[in-house]
Design a protein around this motif. Structure first.
Motif, PDB file in Angstrom:
ATOM      1  N   TYR A  99      22.483   5.614  24.297  1.00 15.68           N
ATOM      2  CA  TYR A  99      22.094   7.109  24.671  1.00 15.68           C
ATOM      3  C   TYR A  99      23.130   8.042  25.655  1.00 15.68           C
ATOM      4  CZ  TYR A  99      19.255  10.993  25.056  1.00 15.68           C
ATOM      5  OH  TYR A  99      18.669  12.556  25.115  1.00 15.68           O
ATOM      6  N   ARG A 100      23.189   7.171  26.664  1.00 12.33           N
ATOM      7  CA  ARG A 100      23.813   7.918  27.910  1.00 12.33           C
ATOM      8  C   ARG A 100      25.438   7.952  27.516  1.00 12.33           C
ATOM      9  NH1 ARG A 100      21.379   4.776  32.486  1.00 12.33           N
ATOM     10  NH2 ARG A 100      19.436   5.178  31.190  1.00 12.33           N
ATOM     11  N   VAL A 101      25.681   7.259  26.724  1.00  8.08           N
ATOM     12  CA  VAL A 101      27.332   7.037  26.296  1.00  8.08           C
ATOM     13  C   VAL A 101      27.362   8.165  25.575  1.00  8.08           C
ATOM     14  CG1 VAL A 101      29.061   5.808  24.753  1.00  8.08           C
ATOM     15  CG2 VAL A 101      27.669   4.544  26.757  1.00  8.08           C
ATOM     16  N   VAL A 102      26.484   8.451  24.318  1.00 12.32           N
ATOM     17  CA  VAL A 102      26.709   9.724  23.648  1.00 12.32           C
ATOM     18  C   VAL A 102      26.702  10.888  24.379  1.00 12.32           C
ATOM     19  CG1 VAL A 102      25.799  10.831  21.679  1.00 12.32           C
ATOM     20  CG2 VAL A 102      25.892   8.226  21.398  1.00 12.32           C
ATOM     21  N   ASP A 103      25.662  10.872  25.361  1.00 11.97           N
ATOM     22  CA  ASP A 103      25.421  12.047  26.180  1.00 11.97           C
ATOM     23  C   ASP A 103      26.848  12.488  27.023  1.00 11.97           C
ATOM     24  OD1 ASP A 103      23.230  13.914  26.726  1.00 11.97           O
ATOM     25  OD2 ASP A 103      23.660  13.217  28.872  1.00 11.97           O
ATOM     26  N   LEU A 156      26.537  19.746  19.775  1.00  8.45           N
ATOM     27  CA  LEU A 156      25.258  19.914  20.067  1.00  8.45           C
ATOM     28  C   LEU A 156      24.298  18.873  19.426  1.00  8.45           C
ATOM     29  CD1 LEU A 156      25.100  23.608  21.262  1.00  8.45           C
ATOM     30  CD2 LEU A 156      25.371  21.511  22.720  1.00  8.45           C
ATOM     31  N   THR A 157      24.522  19.238  17.959  1.00  9.73           N
ATOM     32  CA  THR A 157      23.810  18.485  17.255  1.00  9.73           C
ATOM     33  C   THR A 157      23.826  16.876  17.199  1.00  9.73           C
ATOM     34  OG1 THR A 157      23.797  20.034  15.310  1.00  9.73           O
ATOM     35  CG2 THR A 157      23.251  17.828  14.542  1.00  9.73           C
ATOM     36  N   ALA A 158      24.805  16.410  17.744  1.00 15.39           N
ATOM     37  CA  ALA A 158      25.205  14.932  18.075  1.00 15.39           C
ATOM     38  C   ALA A 158      24.162  14.529  18.966  1.00 15.39           C
ATOM     39  CB  ALA A 158      26.428  14.697  18.420  1.00 15.39           C
ATOM     40  N   LEU A 159      23.894  15.317  20.096  1.00 14.73           N
ATOM     41  CA  LEU A 159      23.037  14.992  21.139  1.00 14.73           C
ATOM     42  C   LEU A 159      21.573  15.058  20.594  1.00 14.73           C
ATOM     43  CD1 LEU A 159      24.214  17.744  23.973  1.00 14.73           C
ATOM     44  CD2 LEU A 159      24.531  14.930  24.004  1.00 14.73           C
ATOM     45  N   GLN A 160      21.133  16.010  19.750  1.00 15.45           N
ATOM     46  CA  GLN A 160      19.963  15.948  19.264  1.00 15.45           C
ATOM     47  C   GLN A 160      19.628  14.673  18.570  1.00 15.45           C
ATOM     48  OE1 GLN A 160      19.891  19.571  17.320  1.00 15.45           O
ATOM     49  NE2 GLN A 160      18.509  20.488  18.686  1.00 15.45           N
ATOM     50  N   ALA A 161      20.743  14.218  17.809  1.00 19.00           N
ATOM     51  CA  ALA A 161      20.774  13.014  16.866  1.00 19.00           C
ATOM     52  C   ALA A 161      20.508  11.644  17.947  1.00 19.00           C
ATOM     53  CB  ALA A 161      21.914  12.686  15.937  1.00 19.00           C
ATOM     54  N   ALA A 162      21.010  11.823  19.053  1.00 22.48           N
ATOM     55  CA  ALA A 162      21.217  10.742  19.826  1.00 22.48           C
ATOM     56  C   ALA A 162      19.559  10.782  20.487  1.00 22.48           C
ATOM     57  CB  ALA A 162      22.213  10.890  20.946  1.00 22.48           C
ATOM     58  N   VAL A 198      22.408  14.672  10.529  1.00 22.42           N
ATOM     59  CA  VAL A 198      23.435  14.198   9.725  1.00 22.42           C
ATOM     60  C   VAL A 198      24.120  15.300   9.034  1.00 22.42           C
ATOM     61  CG1 VAL A 198      24.416  12.758   8.008  1.00 22.42           C
ATOM     62  CG2 VAL A 198      22.932  11.668   9.767  1.00 22.42           C
ATOM     63  N   ILE A 199      23.399  16.137   8.195  1.00 23.49           N
ATOM     64  CA  ILE A 199      23.705  17.261   7.522  1.00 23.49           C
ATOM     65  C   ILE A 199      24.540  18.277   8.093  1.00 23.49           C
ATOM     66  CG2 ILE A 199      22.886  19.134   6.101  1.00 23.49           C
ATOM     67  CD1 ILE A 199      20.374  17.727   5.413  1.00 23.49           C
ATOM     68  N   VAL A 200      23.879  18.549   9.325  1.00 22.59           N
ATOM     69  CA  VAL A 200      24.734  19.499  10.350  1.00 22.59           C
ATOM     70  C   VAL A 200      26.282  18.735  10.866  1.00 22.59           C
ATOM     71  CG1 VAL A 200      24.684  20.924  12.489  1.00 22.59           C
ATOM     72  CG2 VAL A 200      22.641  20.586  11.092  1.00 22.59           C
ATOM     73  N   LEU A 201      26.065  17.589  10.994  1.00 25.41           N
ATOM     74  CA  LEU A 201      27.338  16.639  11.601  1.00 25.41           C
ATOM     75  C   LEU A 201      28.076  16.607  10.484  1.00 25.41           C
ATOM     76  CD1 LEU A 201      25.579  13.704  13.382  1.00 25.41           C
ATOM     77  CD2 LEU A 201      26.705  15.761  14.474  1.00 25.41           C
ATOM     78  N   VAL A 202      27.894  16.574   9.114  1.00 27.40           N
ATOM     79  CA  VAL A 202      28.829  16.430   8.000  1.00 27.40           C
ATOM     80  C   VAL A 202      29.565  17.798   7.630  1.00 27.40           C
ATOM     81  CG1 VAL A 202      28.964  15.698   5.609  1.00 27.40           C
ATOM     82  CG2 VAL A 202      27.854  14.160   7.320  1.00 27.40           C
ATOM     83  N   THR A 203      28.451  18.871   7.596  1.00 25.24           N
ATOM     84  CA  THR A 203      28.716  19.973   6.845  1.00 25.24           C
ATOM     85  C   THR A 203      29.020  21.100   7.958  1.00 25.24           C
ATOM     86  OG1 THR A 203      26.480  20.970   6.917  1.00 25.24           O
ATOM     87  CG2 THR A 203      27.111  19.432   4.922  1.00 25.24           C
ATOM     88  N   LEU A 221      23.045  22.600  29.052  1.00 25.63           N
ATOM     89  CA  LEU A 221      22.724  21.466  28.130  1.00 25.63           C
ATOM     90  C   LEU A 221      21.412  21.030  28.493  1.00 25.63           C
ATOM     91  CD1 LEU A 221      25.889  19.253  27.738  1.00 25.63           C
ATOM     92  CD2 LEU A 221      24.673  21.013  26.064  1.00 25.63           C
ATOM     93  N   THR A 222      20.894  21.072  29.765  1.00 26.24           N
ATOM     94  CA  THR A 222      19.578  20.658  30.328  1.00 26.24           C
ATOM     95  C   THR A 222      18.657  21.595  29.695  1.00 26.24           C
ATOM     96  OG1 THR A 222      20.582  19.486  32.224  1.00 26.24           O
ATOM     97  CG2 THR A 222      18.233  20.077  32.224  1.00 26.24           C
ATOM     98  N   ALA A 223      18.736  23.004  29.765  1.00 28.62           N
ATOM     99  CA  ALA A 223      17.999  23.889  29.458  1.00 28.62           C
ATOM    100  C   ALA A 223      17.514  23.726  27.848  1.00 28.62           C
ATOM    101  CB  ALA A 223      18.601  25.337  29.124  1.00 28.62           C
ATOM    102  N   LEU A 224      18.368  23.212  26.853  1.00 29.92           N
ATOM    103  CA  LEU A 224      18.205  22.750  25.634  1.00 29.92           C
ATOM    104  C   LEU A 224      17.114  21.551  25.896  1.00 29.92           C
ATOM    105  CD1 LEU A 224      21.507  22.755  23.778  1.00 29.92           C
ATOM    106  CD2 LEU A 224      19.764  24.220  23.683  1.00 29.92           C
ATOM    107  N   GLN A 225      17.546  20.485  26.675  1.00 32.79           N
ATOM    108  CA  GLN A 225      16.407  19.394  26.506  1.00 32.79           C
ATOM    109  C   GLN A 225      15.102  19.741  27.087  1.00 32.79           C
ATOM    110  OE1 GLN A 225      18.870  16.859  29.271  1.00 32.79           O
ATOM    111  NE2 GLN A 225      19.130  15.452  27.593  1.00 32.79           N
TER     112      GLN A 225
END
Lengths: 216, 216
Positions: free
Chosen positions: A56-60, A81-87, A204-209, B81-85
């Motif tokens: 998770y921290r790696v993605v972040d 930003l969506t990748a962060l939410q997915a993680a 994933v929908i956001v990541l792809v489209t 980014l922290t505000a989002l979290q």
């Protein structure tokens, strides 16, 4: 998308696939440990959760660097930003697998799941595994259509969850309070795992489209 | 920090304060409804959750615009980014208040909390309210020291949670399975509400200082 940005985004995406595989395997092992009261396997899941937190921290960190270096706007920023939410959702799925494992550890050598509920929990764990498997595929294959179908898959988990409560709260429930309390909490963990899987599907929908479906 | 960026960040911060006040009020009302089996009040909480979701989207949109327009790096990006979290944790606290309210609706006119557990749930709801109150203050006053103290405050909730299970699982538990299942799930909602409050505390430290404490 710009070349470098695209390369770095691909690395983020591949980290998400690694995370999704890890949280699928964690719940698979947690379920097996739950259904067989396997202390060693349950312990492996709780120990392994730290590894998922590292992923998770790696993605972040990667997304942070991606935004800082490339300063994306519009769709590219939305994707980052969506990748962060997915993680974050995947990390939470790992936590929930660890919760299932801890229930096994707490009751060992007694099984945390009463024999009367084993069939239902076997079905819930199969459902969880299927949802997680679809997330892995949707992320790996950039398959927005598969991700979109996760919503209806989640209905199966909700039905199993309702049946679980029906069994536990029926006047014929043969077991005591403790078995029901364990059942209620374990049911909740599986339900939440499925909820987060559905969230990942939306991401994933956001990541792809590059588009957020709910907001047009 | 740059002028405009700073102004817009202040608006994000003020939206977070609004969210924190809303999720505090939601749990306060949900707790009152739970302890008095008040259907109308519980309904108000479940209806009001959509408003908290709107606030969440406002923060999300504002931060998106903030990053897209100002392209912050380093500390400024970390703060954004922290505000989002923080917003995501607050949104989840609103969901949990709605879960408590839904338990009240489900059992009405019977109270969802057995008289034997009312004292414990009164204490858990007081603890939840105190944590939420500290979040409001820490966010409004940019008080990192207050935010840092939330960690130890959470211990009180964990202790109450453990006592709850001790009472329900004792051989003297006078009530049936249903009361224990309700108690277990409600206990979990309060515990998770407190966990998210602690997360918000960590986020406030980053928002105020620009530094992520765990990673140096």
């Amino acid at each position: 998308m710009r070349g470098d940005f695209h390369d770095e985004l691909a690395r983020v995406s591949s980290s998400l696939v690694t995370m999704a595989k890890a949280v699928r395997e964690a719940m698979r092992q947690a379920s097996a440990a739950l259904l067989t009261a396997d202390h060693t396997l349950a312990q492996r899941v709780t120990d392994g959760d730290a590894h998922i937190d590292v992923l998770y921290r790696v993605v972040d960190d990667r997304v942070f660097d991606l935004i800082a270096r490339h300063q994306p706007v519009a769709e590219e920023l939305r994707v980052a930003l969506t990748a962060l939410q997915a993680a974050a959702d995947l990390e939470r799925m790992g936590d929930l697998a660890a919760h299932v494992a801890r229930a096994t550890l707490r009751r060992h050598p007694v099984p945390a799941v009463a024999p009367e509920l084993a069939g239902l929990f076997r079905a819930m764990s199969a459902e969880a595994d299927e949802l997680a498997g679809k997330i892995v595929s949707a992320l790996a294959d950039h398959d927005a259509a598969l991700a979109a179908r996760l919503d209806s898959d989640d209905d199966a988990m909700d039905q199993l969850h309702r049946r679980l409560f029906k069994v536990m709260l029926s006047p014929e429930w043969p077991l005591g309070v403790e078995a029901a309390v364990d059942g209620a909490l374990l049911g909740r963990y599986y339900e939440r795992y499925a909820d987060h899987a559905v969230n990942v599907g939306h991401h994933v929908i956001v990541l792809v489209t590059g588009k957020t479906p709910e907001r047009g």
